[in-house]
Design a protein around this motif. Sequence first.
Motif, short mmCIF file in Angstrom:
data_model
loop_
_atom_site.label_atom_id
_atom_site.label_comp_id
_atom_site.label_asym_id
_atom_site.label_seq_id
_atom_site.Cartn_x
_atom_site.Cartn_y
_atom_site.Cartn_z
N ASN A 240 2.45 3.50 -14.54
CA ASN A 240 2.19 2.23 -13.83
C ASN A 240 2.61 2.27 -12.36
O ASN A 240 2.00 1.62 -11.52
CB ASN A 240 2.92 1.09 -14.54
N ALA A 241 3.66 3.06 -12.07
CA ALA A 241 4.22 3.03 -10.71
C ALA A 241 3.73 4.18 -9.84
O ALA A 241 4.22 4.37 -8.73
CB ALA A 241 5.74 3.04 -10.78
N GLN A 242 2.81 4.98 -10.34
CA GLN A 242 2.36 6.14 -9.59
C GLN A 242 0.83 6.14 -9.48
O GLN A 242 0.15 6.86 -10.21
CB GLN A 242 2.83 7.43 -10.26
N PRO A 243 0.29 5.32 -8.61
CA PRO A 243 -1.17 5.22 -8.49
C PRO A 243 -1.79 6.50 -7.96
O PRO A 243 -1.14 7.29 -7.26
CB PRO A 243 -1.36 4.06 -7.50
N ALA A 244 -3.07 6.70 -8.26
CA ALA A 244 -3.77 7.90 -7.82
C ALA A 244 -3.81 8.01 -6.30
O ALA A 244 -3.67 9.10 -5.75
CB ALA A 244 -5.19 7.90 -8.39
N VAL A 245 -4.02 6.88 -5.63
CA VAL A 245 -4.03 6.85 -4.16
C VAL A 245 -2.83 6.04 -3.70
O VAL A 245 -2.70 4.85 -4.02
CB VAL A 245 -5.34 6.23 -3.63
N ILE A 246 -1.94 6.68 -2.96
CA ILE A 246 -0.68 6.05 -2.56
C ILE A 246 -0.96 5.02 -1.46
O ILE A 246 -1.62 5.33 -0.47
CB ILE A 246 0.32 7.11 -2.08
N PRO A 247 -0.47 3.79 -1.65
CA PRO A 247 -0.70 2.73 -0.66
C PRO A 247 -0.20 3.13 0.73
O PRO A 247 0.88 3.69 0.88
CB PRO A 247 0.10 1.54 -1.21
N GLY A 248 -1.01 2.84 1.75
CA GLY A 248 -0.64 3.13 3.13
C GLY A 248 -0.82 4.58 3.54
O GLY A 248 -0.51 4.95 4.68
N SER A 249 -1.29 5.43 2.63
CA SER A 249 -1.42 6.86 2.92
C SER A 249 -2.73 7.16 3.65
O SER A 249 -3.64 6.33 3.69
CB SER A 249 -1.39 7.65 1.62
N PRO A 250 -2.85 8.36 4.24
CA PRO A 250 -4.13 8.76 4.84
C PRO A 250 -5.29 8.69 3.85
O PRO A 250 -6.42 8.37 4.24
CB PRO A 250 -3.87 10.20 5.29
N ALA A 251 -5.01 8.97 2.57
CA ALA A 251 -6.07 8.91 1.55
C ALA A 251 -6.59 7.49 1.40
O ALA A 251 -7.80 7.27 1.26
CB ALA A 251 -5.55 9.44 0.23
N GLU A 252 -5.69 6.49 1.41
CA GLU A 252 -6.13 5.11 1.29
C GLU A 252 -6.93 4.70 2.53
O GLU A 252 -7.96 4.01 2.41
CB GLU A 252 -4.93 4.18 1.11
N GLN A 253 -6.46 5.13 3.69
CA GLN A 253 -7.17 4.80 4.92
C GLN A 253 -8.57 5.41 4.96
O GLN A 253 -9.48 4.88 5.59
CB GLN A 253 -6.36 5.27 6.13
N ALA A 254 -8.73 6.55 4.23
CA ALA A 254 -10.05 7.19 4.17
C ALA A 254 -10.89 6.67 3.01
O ALA A 254 -11.97 7.20 2.75
CB ALA A 254 -9.87 8.70 4.05
#
Length: 386
Positions: free
Chosen positions: A315-329
């Motif tokens: 539950n606490a380890q999402p596939a895309v980490i919030p605020g990360s370069p991956a989320e921004q992309a």
Amino acid sequence: MKLGWPNSKLTFWLSVLAVSFLASILMTLAVLLFLSDTTTGKELRAAIGIDSNGLNIETTRVDKVVVEESSAIIETIKKVGPAVVSITSGEDAFRDIPGFGRIQAPRTSGTGFIITSDGLIATNKHVVRGFETFTVTAASGETYQGKVMATDPSNDIAFIKIEARGLPVADLGDSDRVQVGQWVTAVGNALGELQNTVTVGVISAKERSATPEGEGELYGLIQTDAAINPGNSGGPLVNLSGQVIGMNTAIAGNAQNIGFAIAVNDLKKDLELFSKHGKIIQAYMGVRYQTITKAIAQSLSLPVEQGALLVTLGNAQPAVIPGSPAEQASLKEADIIVKVNDDRVSETTPLVRLIRRYSPEDQITLTILRGGSEMTVNLTLGQVGG
């Protein structure tokens, strides 16, 4: 008509054979007497100038073969041994060791090797985790206080420092040139008690992956059958030229002679980063993923058999980490990353290894599969480490 030897000739040849036989017996006895340890044998050898103490043909021949076979290993240890150190921390505790009984040894013990003459030492991150200072014992027996200077955020590598000058330094080789089957030696503080223990083996395989207890998955490992024991962690795996080609890191607990070492080229890249920035910084995407294998592809009915499947881990380890370069992309869970620029993601070149080739702020192009369709995404890498 029955043929045979004329009586006169038969008598002649029998006499020749008898004399020859008697002569060979006498010659053999003479040689044995000459080589014997009797007084007469010694006197005969002395008369022609042969040293009786140095005449041991069998022993000399065997010893020569043994020395020739071992000389490469002997010279290797002479070269690297002075740069190998033992690292201990915490209070001593009693442990039961098969074959040794109950021994007293530090709670945490490992090995390292000196990589700069002013006291920078490479070791495993798990050796120094949880402690601020350490006792470092050099091969000479001298002891120093060491402190952690940097740790690798995604690999089991750490640098510690002691205050000294003019120290012997390990020669770092090229792990890309390692060949399966070549001879290697491992040196380490076996069991936290047996400093600079040497074991010998071969390179069993390359590009292995493993997940040691308490660590994330490690990639690009060198597998060896040279014995690696508790306390060897952080020690060098060395080729017969005396060059470090790996850092001993983990063993398979349910098997015999299956050990793993981090490739020295990974360590050399960290050393370059540390020398430049004073810390080990790395490029960062911010995703959690599962490396796809043929078995995983079949079980999950995936459209490809290679790649990185973005997955949530709890539950606490999402596939895309919030605020990360991956989320921004705009990457999403269940995306499959199949290429980083022109390099394919696979078991032997997993996503984390491909990303390690780049620096923070580099822009990369990802080829991904989403909902059965292929698309490309541009992503600017962030920074992790310190």
